[in-house]
Design a protein around this motif. Structure first.
Motif, mmCIF file in Angstrom:
data_model
loop_
_atom_site.group_PDB
_atom_site.id
_atom_site.type_symbol
_atom_site.label_atom_id
_atom_site.label_comp_id
_atom_site.label_asym_id
_atom_site.label_seq_id
_atom_site.Cartn_x
_atom_site.Cartn_y
_atom_site.Cartn_z
ATOM 1 N N LEU A 71 -5.425 8.579 -6.736
ATOM 2 C CA LEU A 71 -6.384 7.761 -5.769
ATOM 3 C C LEU A 71 -7.318 7.967 -5.111
ATOM 4 O O LEU A 71 -8.384 7.644 -3.972
ATOM 5 N N LEU A 72 -8.505 9.372 -5.808
ATOM 6 C CA LEU A 72 -9.099 9.641 -5.632
ATOM 7 C C LEU A 72 -10.193 9.501 -6.901
ATOM 8 O O LEU A 72 -11.482 8.999 -6.010
ATOM 9 N N SER A 73 -10.150 9.003 -7.779
ATOM 10 C CA SER A 73 -11.579 8.499 -8.886
ATOM 11 C C SER A 73 -11.165 7.614 -10.052
ATOM 12 O O SER A 73 -11.792 6.845 -10.384
ATOM 13 N N ASN A 74 -9.694 7.436 -9.220
ATOM 14 C CA ASN A 74 -9.331 5.640 -10.175
ATOM 15 C C ASN A 74 -8.693 4.235 -9.231
ATOM 16 O O ASN A 74 -7.584 3.988 -9.343
ATOM 17 N N ARG A 75 -9.993 4.540 -8.459
ATOM 18 C CA ARG A 75 -9.251 3.310 -7.326
ATOM 19 C C ARG A 75 -9.090 1.935 -8.124
ATOM 20 O O ARG A 75 -8.820 1.284 -7.742
ATOM 21 N N GLU A 76 -10.389 1.671 -9.216
ATOM 22 C CA GLU A 76 -10.078 0.144 -10.007
ATOM 23 C C GLU A 76 -8.996 -0.589 -9.584
ATOM 24 O O GLU A 76 -8.848 -1.138 -9.989
ATOM 25 N N LYS A 77 -8.448 0.827 -10.487
ATOM 26 C CA LYS A 77 -6.613 0.357 -11.115
ATOM 27 C C LYS A 77 -6.084 0.504 -10.198
ATOM 28 O O LYS A 77 -4.691 -0.636 -10.550
ATOM 29 N N LEU A 134 0.564 -1.474 0.420
ATOM 30 C CA LEU A 134 -0.234 0.326 0.031
ATOM 31 C C LEU A 134 0.588 1.235 -0.211
ATOM 32 O O LEU A 134 0.783 2.805 -1.193
ATOM 33 N N ARG A 135 1.989 0.839 1.110
ATOM 34 C CA ARG A 135 2.879 2.462 0.747
ATOM 35 C C ARG A 135 3.830 2.530 -0.452
ATOM 36 O O ARG A 135 3.921 3.578 -1.238
ATOM 37 N N SER A 136 3.409 1.488 -0.865
ATOM 38 C CA SER A 136 4.373 1.445 -2.809
ATOM 39 C C SER A 136 3.404 2.032 -3.569
ATOM 40 O O SER A 136 3.742 2.623 -4.800
ATOM 41 N N ILE A 137 2.001 1.397 -3.786
ATOM 42 C CA ILE A 137 1.359 1.917 -4.338
ATOM 43 C C ILE A 137 0.625 3.280 -4.156
ATOM 44 O O ILE A 137 0.777 4.320 -5.049
ATOM 45 N N ILE A 138 0.738 4.049 -3.230
ATOM 46 C CA ILE A 138 0.584 5.538 -2.522
ATOM 47 C C ILE A 138 2.115 6.177 -3.592
ATOM 48 O O ILE A 138 1.763 7.175 -3.877
ATOM 49 N N GLY A 139 3.287 6.406 -3.234
ATOM 50 C CA GLY A 139 3.694 6.938 -3.513
ATOM 51 C C GLY A 139 4.150 6.371 -5.578
ATOM 52 O O GLY A 139 4.670 7.738 -6.086
ATOM 53 N N LYS A 140 3.855 5.529 -6.239
ATOM 54 C CA LYS A 140 3.624 5.553 -7.675
ATOM 55 C C LYS A 140 2.468 5.899 -8.146
ATOM 56 O O LYS A 140 2.294 6.583 -9.206
ATOM 57 N N SER A 141 1.554 6.758 -7.172
ATOM 58 C CA SER A 141 0.427 7.482 -7.815
ATOM 59 C C SER A 141 -0.168 8.518 -7.606
ATOM 60 O O SER A 141 0.769 9.566 -6.161
ATOM 61 N N ASP A 142 -0.662 9.515 -8.584
ATOM 62 C CA ASP A 142 -0.918 11.150 -8.144
ATOM 63 C C ASP A 142 -2.227 10.543 -7.249
ATOM 64 O O ASP A 142 -2.806 9.838 -7.250
ATOM 65 N N LEU A 143 -2.376 12.241 -7.347
ATOM 66 C CA LEU A 143 -3.645 12.124 -5.853
ATOM 67 C C LEU A 143 -4.923 12.212 -6.440
ATOM 68 O O LEU A 143 -5.898 11.561 -6.054
ATOM 69 N N ASP A 144 -5.195 12.189 -7.959
ATOM 70 C CA ASP A 144 -6.258 12.683 -8.987
ATOM 71 C C ASP A 144 -6.122 10.535 -8.663
ATOM 72 O O ASP A 144 -7.672 10.653 -8.802
ATOM 73 N N VAL A 200 -8.894 -6.968 -3.028
ATOM 74 C CA VAL A 200 -7.744 -5.431 -2.063
ATOM 75 C C VAL A 200 -9.030 -4.441 -2.522
ATOM 76 O O VAL A 200 -9.031 -4.211 -3.772
ATOM 77 N N GLU A 201 -9.537 -3.546 -1.502
ATOM 78 C CA GLU A 201 -10.523 -2.373 -1.815
ATOM 79 C C GLU A 201 -9.766 -1.548 -1.032
ATOM 80 O O GLU A 201 -8.688 -1.341 0.170
ATOM 81 N N ILE A 202 -9.097 -0.618 -1.463
ATOM 82 C CA ILE A 202 -8.756 1.345 -0.483
ATOM 83 C C ILE A 202 -10.106 2.236 -0.294
ATOM 84 O O ILE A 202 -11.325 2.209 -0.790
ATOM 85 N N LYS A 203 -9.909 1.977 0.982
ATOM 86 C CA LYS A 203 -11.434 2.408 1.863
ATOM 87 C C LYS A 203 -11.631 3.995 1.847
ATOM 88 O O LYS A 203 -12.475 4.399 1.204
ATOM 89 N N ASP A 204 -9.884 4.046 2.780
ATOM 90 C CA ASP A 204 -10.435 5.703 2.287
ATOM 91 C C ASP A 204 -9.209 6.572 2.167
ATOM 92 O O ASP A 204 -7.940 5.876 2.811
ATOM 93 N N VAL A 205 -9.047 7.460 1.239
ATOM 94 C CA VAL A 205 -7.764 8.282 1.169
ATOM 95 C C VAL A 205 -7.548 9.928 2.300
ATOM 96 O O VAL A 205 -9.242 10.973 1.505
ATOM 97 N N SER A 206 -7.594 10.011 3.153
ATOM 98 C CA SER A 206 -7.626 11.440 4.866
ATOM 99 C C SER A 206 -6.517 12.129 3.525
ATOM 100 O O SER A 206 -5.658 12.147 3.231
ATOM 101 N N LEU A 207 -7.530 13.043 3.684
ATOM 102 C CA LEU A 207 -6.551 14.746 2.960
ATOM 103 C C LEU A 207 -5.562 15.618 3.933
ATOM 104 O O LEU A 207 -7.160 15.728 4.853
#
Length: 330
Positions: free
Chosen positions: A132-138, A120-130, A161-168
């Motif tokens: 994480l918010l709109s393209n969660r299926e990928k 999960l930490r690795s996928i956060i560093g490789k992704s953009d904020l948009d 595997v499902e991302i539940k929440d993204v806190s900003l």
């Protein structure tokens, strides 16, 4: 003798009952039993139901084959576009190979949990904020592949595997709210401008049709009056043509005044110099006179005008010449 035989029989039955109680095992429907004989894995995996093991020689370990729902603790990370976020997820997995789950890994639950956190930490560093918010299926699919690769060797299958929440951060939330508001306002203005454009086109078509038929404009005026007077009101709005107001305004101003012509200023007459004593007396010419010199006007230099005639001083006893004087030419 008989009593001794009875005591021996009772002792044997009791020993058999104790042995049976120590060797008996019950495997539930959602479990599988892995048998280790003297620390060595037996090839047969015990299915659900009643089974027996050798006490002190064999050891039975039960493995749950149900789907396990495990929450992934929230992880703090920085996205590829340098935004600090806090993301938590949930993972669904099950054991498909009970023997590998017992032999290949010490605790498969703890191993899957740690692998999910690092992925999960690795996928956060490789992704953009948009993303994480709109393209969660990928992102969910990528996270599932990252966890499932090592889990296959443990006899574990990752189902989902499902991302539940993204806190900003609060500042980022306010910025995104302003951006969304500006985007909605832009779309509203574009829609309003498009509506005005379409309305202007329709009005232009209506004006061209009414210009071909003058009576249509009068009918439209009467229809507007009827629409205004339909409600119960005491005020009637009657359109008044602007052209009539302009006509009345021009009538009140009167005819346009002609600009006054500027009269040239009079030219002063130059006085002749007195005759010298050495000069002979001028001779009088009957019926003719000297031509008048060119006298330009100071107000209009390019205009020719006659100069004031100069009279020569007659000699003693000579008459003053009379008659018209010719105009001087420059």
């Amino acid at each position: 003798m008989v009593q001794e035989l009875l005591i021996a029989a009772v002792a044997a039955v009791s020993a058999g009952a104790v042995y049976t109680a120590a060797a008996a095992r019950v495997v539930k429907q959602y479990e599988r039993g892995v048998v280790l004989r003297l620390g060595r894995l037996r090839n047969d995996v015990r299915g659900p139901g009643f089974t027996m093991v050798l006490p002190g020689v064999e050891r039975l370990r039960k493995v749950n084959m149900q789907i396990v729902t495990m929450p992934v603790p929230a992880q703090d990370g920085i996205t590829r576009d340098n935004v600090t976020v806090r993301v938590d997820a949930v993972i669904y997995f099950k054991v498909v190979d009970a023997a590998s789950a017992v032999v290949e890994v010490e605790d498969y639950r703890f191993a899957v949990s740690q692998m999910a956190q690092t992925s999960l930490r690795s996928i956060i560093g490789k992704s953009d904020l948009d993303d994480l918010l709109s393209n969660r299926e990928k992102l969910n699919q990528g996270l599932e592949l990252m966890i499932d690769s090592p889990a296959v060797g443990w006899g574990v299958q990752i189902d989902r595997v499902e991302i539940k929440d993204v806190s900003l951060p609060e500042t980022m939330k306010r910025s995104m709210a302003r951006q969304a508001e500006a985007d909605r306002e832009r779309r509203a203005r574009v829609i309003n401008a498009d509506a005005e454009l379409q309305a202007s086109k329709k009005l232009a078509e209506a004006a061209s049709e009414m210009s071909a038929q003058p009576a249509a404009l009068q009918l439209r005026l009467l229809q507007t009056v009827v629409a205004v007077a339909a409600e119960k009101n005491s005020t009637l709005v009657l359109p008044f043509p602007v052209e009539l107001l302009r006509f009345l305004e021009r009538a009140q101003q009167g005819p346009p005044q002609q600009p006054a012509v500027q009269q040239p200023a009079p030219q002063q007459t130059a006085q002749p110099a007195p005759p010298s004593a050495d000069d002979p007396a001028p001779q009088a010419r009957s019926g003719s006179a000297e031509p008048a010199p060119f006298d330009p006007s100071p107000s209009d230099p390019g205009r020719l005008r006659p100069a004031t005639p100069k009279t020569a001083t007659p000699a003693s006893g000579q008459p003053r010449p009379t008659g018209p004087k010719p105009l001087a030419r420059h």
